[in-house]
Design an enzyme around this catalytic site. Structure first.
Site, PDB file in Angstrom:
ATOM      1  N   GLU B  87      74.475  15.831  41.832  1.00  0.00           N
ATOM      2  CA  GLU B  87      73.089  16.273  41.651  1.00  0.00           C
ATOM      3  C   GLU B  87      72.969  17.779  41.469  1.00  0.00           C
ATOM      4  OE1 GLU B  87      74.066  14.153  43.981  1.00  0.00           O
ATOM      5  OE2 GLU B  87      72.880  12.325  43.776  1.00  0.00           O
ATOM      6  N   HIS B 156      66.471   6.832  52.107  1.00  0.00           N
ATOM      7  CA  HIS B 156      66.011   6.352  50.795  1.00  0.00           C
ATOM      8  C   HIS B 156      64.511   6.067  50.791  1.00  0.00           C
ATOM      9  CE1 HIS B 156      70.313   5.676  50.409  1.00  0.00           C
ATOM     10  NE2 HIS B 156      70.176   5.410  49.122  1.00  0.00           N
TER      11      HIS B 156
END
Lengths: 336, 351
Positions: B87, B156
């Site tokens: 990322e 998440h």
């Protein structure tokens, strides 16, 4: 390919301009009360000089906190840089960036950067733009031996290799990450050894020798321009001064070590080499370039001092391309 | 009573189709990539199965939530880039591409993953323009996902948009349905500033009327989705519909609640909220982000500062607790604000 006479002149001119900028600009900035964020690159001049000699204004570089040399080698006007260091509105960043953020997009200079290895992904992104738009440009991501251990660099080397991007990862290994010696912080003998892990060529060169840097960088840039992907170039060099002007490096290194490296000074090495080569460039020509650099810094300091300070309202400008100013000052009880 | 419904912010009558939020996002990406060839998109699994073209595999996933399906077939793997799981590298690279001539979209699969690439947003995307004295524009969009309620536990499920609102130089939008998702995404991609686009997982399957042609909705503008006169309820993303559900309950008790859909979390449309509160004299913010230093606390502070004399009750909020998102349904159901909690809080403000 060996540099021709014009290139040799240009290499020395760049190095002496960097040297004079640092020796004059850093203390002058300190005298104006803004020395905390200024890092001198004296001793390291050969690296940006040898690398950027292969680049045009259309190519990109991303730089570091110790980035004055990168700016000058990439063609940024030292007068504007001095104004930026002094926090003046004629700086390329209008005085809002300073030493650690000097950028000049017209020269492909994507900024010095206050975050270690911070500009690396920006250079990779510029290389991606060049590849997608078929511009034929290359990008160079400069970082230090400290930056060599940052995660984002490793992610970027992998990504650039997977995507075969025209980018050169250039490590200026000056031996110290602040006060931490490279041999302590690095798991391998040389940063360049890590290139193998990303399936790219690794070059390890003497960063005090502008010819060695020039030659290796030429190969890396040619590969990138030809579409053969990234390379890792490590130049072993030395910073003569501390991490900042407040740092006394003799608290963590010896005088003997400093003397050893100073004896291999890149400008002196260049001069000796020219004499040994039968005066391809004469001592007088070199002296002349030194003097011109000295005079240029006189002019730069005068230019910077004459440049106006930013106006108060500029605090709100260029945060966004488009955003309500009211939202920036609302609730803050600002006077402007 | 005057309603504050701004028609451009609601789906126009006629010439629309009922499509899902996920389809609206996909449609906006495809239409804008067709219109502007400088638009690129990169992220993890946005096509899926990358490099297996020789086996006839293309677009194996089309995104973890199928929002990018079909893009690689139409635009190729030079503009639709599957990335390694890196990322920091690909978000930073997208920012670098955006500052050198592309309009770059990067997808961060879940907002919880921002820790590994926050430096790129905080120190590069947000600050480059300012530090460089306006020399660059950074037309960068980060698509990311928020929302609890799916048993996905603490890494998440967060709705941490307030992290980004706090950073000068970034913009943020939280669409609440397919119509706002399409219009705000088209605006975000065309915007010259970095924009974080928060997709709520619980809204992907919801449908509403959406025009097929392209349209943009202004960044930084809220909309009123239910006019009312007795209390102002501000919702963000999916919480807008929790507030509407609560408003229907309250209506049975004779309380006429106005519901504002904030839509943008930077800039925040304070004036839309203030105009409403000055009429209703009460404020209740319904937010799925945690309560400390958040959008909800910020709106309450703004209303207290600028509409203090209009208030008949303290500005108030319904939010999750200041805890990570729990896994067990028994606890997760407690975590996410629901209509019952909103109704209870509203009753207290009305009494």
């Amino acid at each position: 390919m060996a540099p021709d006479r014009d290139t040799l002149l240009e290499l020395y001119r760049t190095m002496t301009t960097i040297r004079h900028f640092e020796e004059r600009g850093v203390p002058e900035t300190g005298q104006r009360g803004m020395s905390a964020s200024v890092h001198s690159s004296v001793g390291q001049e050969a690296v940006p000089t040898g690398v950027c000699a292969h680049l045009t204004d259309d190519d990109y570089i991303g730089s570091t906190h110790r980035g004055h040399g990168h700016c000058i080698a990439k063609g940024v006007d030292p007068k504007l840089m001095m104004a930026e260091l002094f926090g003046r509105s004629h700086g390329p960043n209008k005085g809002k960036g300073g030493s650690m953020h000097i950028a000049d997009m017209s020269k492909g200079m994507l900024g010095t950067n206050g975050i270690v290895a911070g500009s690396v992904p920006l250079a990779v992104g510029a290389a991606l733009t060049s590849k997608i738009q078929r511009l034929g440009r290359v990008a160079v991501a400069f970082f230090g031996d400290g930056g060599a251990n940052q995660g984002v660099l490793h992610e970027c080397m992998n990504l650039a290799s997977v995507w075969k991007l025209p980018v050169i990862f250039c490590c200026e290994n000056n031996g110290y990450a602040e006060s931490t010696p490279v041999e302590y912080g690095l798991s391998v003998a040389n940063v360049a050894d890590r290139a193998a892990g990303y399936d790219m060529p690794g070059f390890h060169v003497d960063g005090m020798d502008v010819f060695a840097v020039y030659e290796a960088a030429g190969e890396a840039v040619s590969r990138a321009r030809a579409g053969d992907g990234p390379a890792l170039l490590e130049a072993r060099t030395y910073r003569y001064y501390g991490h900042t002007v407040f740092d006394n490096p003799l608290t963590y290194r010896t005088k003997e070590e400093e003397d050893h490296w100073r004896a291999r000074d890149p400008l002196l090495t260049f001069r000796n080499h020219m004499i040994a080569q039968g005066n391809v460039i004469t001592a007088e020509e070199l002296d002349q370039m030194d003097e011109e650099a000295r005079v240029l810094m006189e002019e730069a300091v005068a230019f910077a001092d004459a440049s106006p300070l930013p106006e108060p309202h500029e605090i709100y400008e260029d945060v966004y391309a488009d955003y309500p100013v009211d939202m920036m000052r609302r609730g803050a009880n600002m006077s402007v | 009573m005057t309603t504050m419904v701004e028609t451009p912010m609601l789906p126009p009558p006629g010439e629309t189709r009922e499509i899902q939020t996920r389809e609206a996002i996909n449609e906006a990406l495809a239409q804008e990539m067709r219109r502007d060839e400088t638009v690129i998109i990169m992220g993890e699994e946005i096509a899926g199965g990358a490099g297996r073209e020789h086996l006839g595999i293309v677009d194996a996933w089309g995104g973890a939530f199928r929002t990018t399906r079909g893009l690689i077939q139409e635009f190729g793997n030079e503009r639709v880039l599957d990335t390694p799981l890196s990322e920091a590298a690909f978000v930073g690279t997208a920012i670098g591409a955006a500052s050198t001539g592309m309009r770059a979209v990067a997808e961060l699969m879940f907002v919880d993953f921002v820790g590994v690439c926050m430096d790129q947003l905080l120190n590069n995307a947000a600050k480059m323009r300012y530090m460089f004295g306006g020399q660059v524009k950074v037309p960068f969009v980060m698509l990311t996902r928020i929302g609890a309620g799916f048993g996905s536990a603490a890494q998440h499920s967060e709705s941490f948009y307030s992290l980004f609102s706090h950073i000068p130089g970034l913009k943020g939008v939280c669409p609440s349905d397919a119509y706002t998702a399409k219009g705000l995404l088209l605006s975000a991609i065309r915007d010259d500033d970095p924009v974080v686009f928060f997709e709520h997982k619980g809204l992907y399957g919801e449908t509403c009327p959406v025009p097929e042609e392209m349209y943009t909705l202004p960044l930084g503008k809220a909309r009123t989705v239910r006019p009312g006169s007795d209390i102002t309820m501000v919702g963000i993303s999916k919480m807008t519909w929790v507030a509407v559900e609560a408003a229907e309950e309250l209506a049975k008790e004779g309380v006429n609640a106005e519901v504002i859909d904030l839509l943008s979390v930077s800039p925040i449309d304070y004036d839309h909220v203030l105009d409403s509160v000055r009429r209703t004299h009460r404020l209740l913010v319904v937010d799925e982000d945690t309560p400390v230093c958040s959008i909800s606390s910020d709106i309450c502070a703004r209303v207290a500062e600028e509409a203090f004399d209009y208030l008949d009750a303290p500005p108030s909020r319904v939010t999750p607790p200041h805890t990570p998102v729990p896994y067990s349904r028994a606890l997760e159901n407690l975590y996410v604000p629901n209509a019952e909690r909103v109704v209870t809080a509203a009753r207290r403000l009305m009494s």
